[in-house]
Write a protein that holds these residues in place. Sequence first.
Motif, short mmCIF file in Angstrom:
data_model
loop_
_atom_site.label_atom_id
_atom_site.label_comp_id
_atom_site.label_asym_id
_atom_site.label_seq_id
_atom_site.Cartn_x
_atom_site.Cartn_y
_atom_site.Cartn_z
N THR A 23 0.82 -1.21 0.00
CA THR A 23 0.00 0.00 0.00
C THR A 23 0.86 1.26 0.00
O THR A 23 0.34 2.36 0.12
N ARG A 73 -2.76 7.24 5.16
CA ARG A 73 -3.55 6.05 4.84
C ARG A 73 -4.01 5.35 6.11
O ARG A 73 -3.46 5.59 7.19
N TYR A 99 -5.69 1.36 7.50
CA TYR A 99 -6.10 -0.01 7.23
C TYR A 99 -7.32 -0.31 8.09
O TYR A 99 -7.25 -0.22 9.31
N GLU A 139 -18.55 0.17 0.86
CA GLU A 139 -17.74 1.06 0.03
C GLU A 139 -18.08 2.53 0.36
O GLU A 139 -17.21 3.39 0.35
N ARG A 179 -16.21 3.60 3.38
CA ARG A 179 -14.81 3.86 3.05
C ARG A 179 -14.66 5.26 2.46
O ARG A 179 -13.84 6.06 2.89
N GLU A 185 -12.58 8.43 3.91
CA GLU A 185 -11.49 8.96 3.07
C GLU A 185 -11.65 10.46 2.86
O GLU A 185 -10.69 11.22 2.94
N GLU A 230 -6.13 7.64 2.09
CA GLU A 230 -6.50 6.44 1.35
C GLU A 230 -6.81 5.34 2.37
O GLU A 230 -6.04 5.14 3.31
N TYR A 232 -7.45 1.28 2.97
CA TYR A 232 -7.29 -0.06 2.39
C TYR A 232 -8.04 -1.07 3.24
O TYR A 232 -7.97 -1.07 4.47
N ASN A 233 -8.76 -1.90 2.53
CA ASN A 233 -9.56 -2.94 3.15
C ASN A 233 -8.66 -4.10 3.55
O ASN A 233 -7.85 -4.54 2.73
N GLU A 272 -5.76 -5.14 0.38
CA GLU A 272 -5.83 -4.42 -0.89
C GLU A 272 -4.48 -3.80 -1.24
O GLU A 272 -3.76 -3.33 -0.37
N LYS A 312 -2.55 -0.86 -3.89
CA LYS A 312 -2.88 0.55 -4.08
C LYS A 312 -4.01 0.76 -5.09
O LYS A 312 -4.56 1.84 -5.16
N LYS A 371 -6.87 -0.76 -4.90
CA LYS A 371 -8.10 -0.86 -4.10
C LYS A 371 -9.25 -1.51 -4.87
O LYS A 371 -10.37 -1.01 -4.88
#
Lengths: 143, 431
Positions: B122, B208, B210, B218, B221, B225, B231, B233-234, B249, B251, B253
């Motif tokens: 990531t 970022r 996690y 989604e 998320r 964000e 950013e 990440y899942n 995930e 980058k 995503k």
Amino acid sequence: MKIKQLSIFLENKRGRLYEALSALAKEGINIRALSIADTSEFGILRLIVTEPEKAKEILEKNEFTVKIANVIAMAVADKPGGLAEALKYLYDANINIEYIYAFVEKSGEKAVVVLRTENLDKTISLLQQKDIKLLSWDDVLAL
Amino acid sequence: MEFWNQELETLESQKLRQLQFERLKKTILRVYQKVPHYRAKFQEAKVKPSDIKHLEDINKLPFTTKEDLYVDYPFGLVTLPVEKLIRLHTSSGTTGKPKAIFFSKKDINNSADIIARCLVMTGAQRGDILQNSMTYGLFTGAFVMHYGAEKVGILVIPAGPGNTERQITLMKDFGTTVLHITPSYALYVASVILDKGIDPRKDLKLKRAYLGAEPYSEETRKKIENMLGIEIYNCYGLTEMNGPGVGFECKYKAGLHIWEDNFLMEVINPESGEPVKDGEIGELVLTTLNREAMPLIRYRTRDLTRIIPEPCKCGRTHRRISRILGRSDDMFIVKGVNIFPQQIEQVLMSIKGVAQNYQIILESYDEMTVKVEIDKELFDGKIERLIKMKEEIIDKIRSATMVKPKVELLEPGTLPISEGKAKRVIDNRTI
Ligand SMILES: [Zn+2]
């Protein structure tokens, strides 16, 4: 020359129409015209009322889904062929009608119908050219 | 640095399958020889380790379920003596007793290595500062991430969850660049940050986060964000499989890479146990390929997902899965077809004019009724549009599930509000 109409989404479950109308009556809102378009499971109630913004607020407070739309109110001779004549002008000008329904009260000797077309501005100028009487909001309130 | 272990992460598919097969054989032999419960299960299924000649033969092996973890509790599935074990983690069970998972030194080291891959994937690197706001405790979440980050050379702040004021102070004072946090807590912390008048884009250094350990959409998320300007990440994991880092995930995503040299994944029909076609929704089943203390064979995760078979733009050959779509226990059958509420949900999400809330009503075995609320904001007063929308919903659900539903459009606010796990399926069938 546009007037305001309420469109209300209705589930076809018992009592929902009554609930809408009685909520308005309780707050002293007068209904000038009404129509229901429906399918087997849901419908749309269309209303011309004396205080559209307030009516919308009341209905939303009662958890109805409401949209205000512009329509035209036109006065036609209350005799056979009176409405047909007006509609022929629209037909000749290629203007599609979305829906049409009648007012409860008459305007003098004339019947009043609510009209919604795909192009309201064009419809208004066309009907005015043809000397068909369109009601202003004050005219509607005076009915 | 783009890869932590470029060779393994981009290993050519054919070689990756070969590696999986070698590790699978070793794992099977190990449990067969050392775990009486597995030996008994294999014998009951009339299968011996030598019957596994190809990767595909895995479907001859019996599944491991949560119930198996309680057999000969707590050391029943362990292949090493206690003096070789260095860690115990548990995961809350529904039946009272927790599920206990044991790790050797090598296992801990290996799970940290997997996390290191995830972090680097990531864009995290030496110089980053990771605030680990997961629980340090019986739950694996925080520890594995902690070790993985240290391995990369990232400065770790072991914040743990809670005490939001302190979380924000830590971020400000130390210049946190990476967060590891649950989605619900992230949403809360983000709203407190904004309420305090802090501009995260100017006043903080966050880049970022996690988010894992609980399902989120989604939309959630995107929302977080946007709130924090980062950013997200899942990440997916479960204590039974080392904790976080099973899937992560990159980058792009666009789905979570499963580390296939460590986990053999299958997606099955939860009812029949047969594999679904690639790309179809089913239950994720995982086999550990690189764990010594407590290997698990074909573990039923009960999590629903689908494999994304297409290669990823990042160049990693390890296949991806979609975000977790729900629990396999949610599946129901109409007209002999297996249906998941998530299939209906995906259809509804793709249609403009309906709200997110829905309910599936089952009155008989050959009919389902889907109730959806219309979207207040998008209601335009036109009945033709509603009729068209209803037909679109019917068509799309039919092509997604093979069953033509009855659809009812409802007024907004009619259905019970979804709080976490909303009751989506009302099954009134009596037999
Ligand atoms: Zn990728």
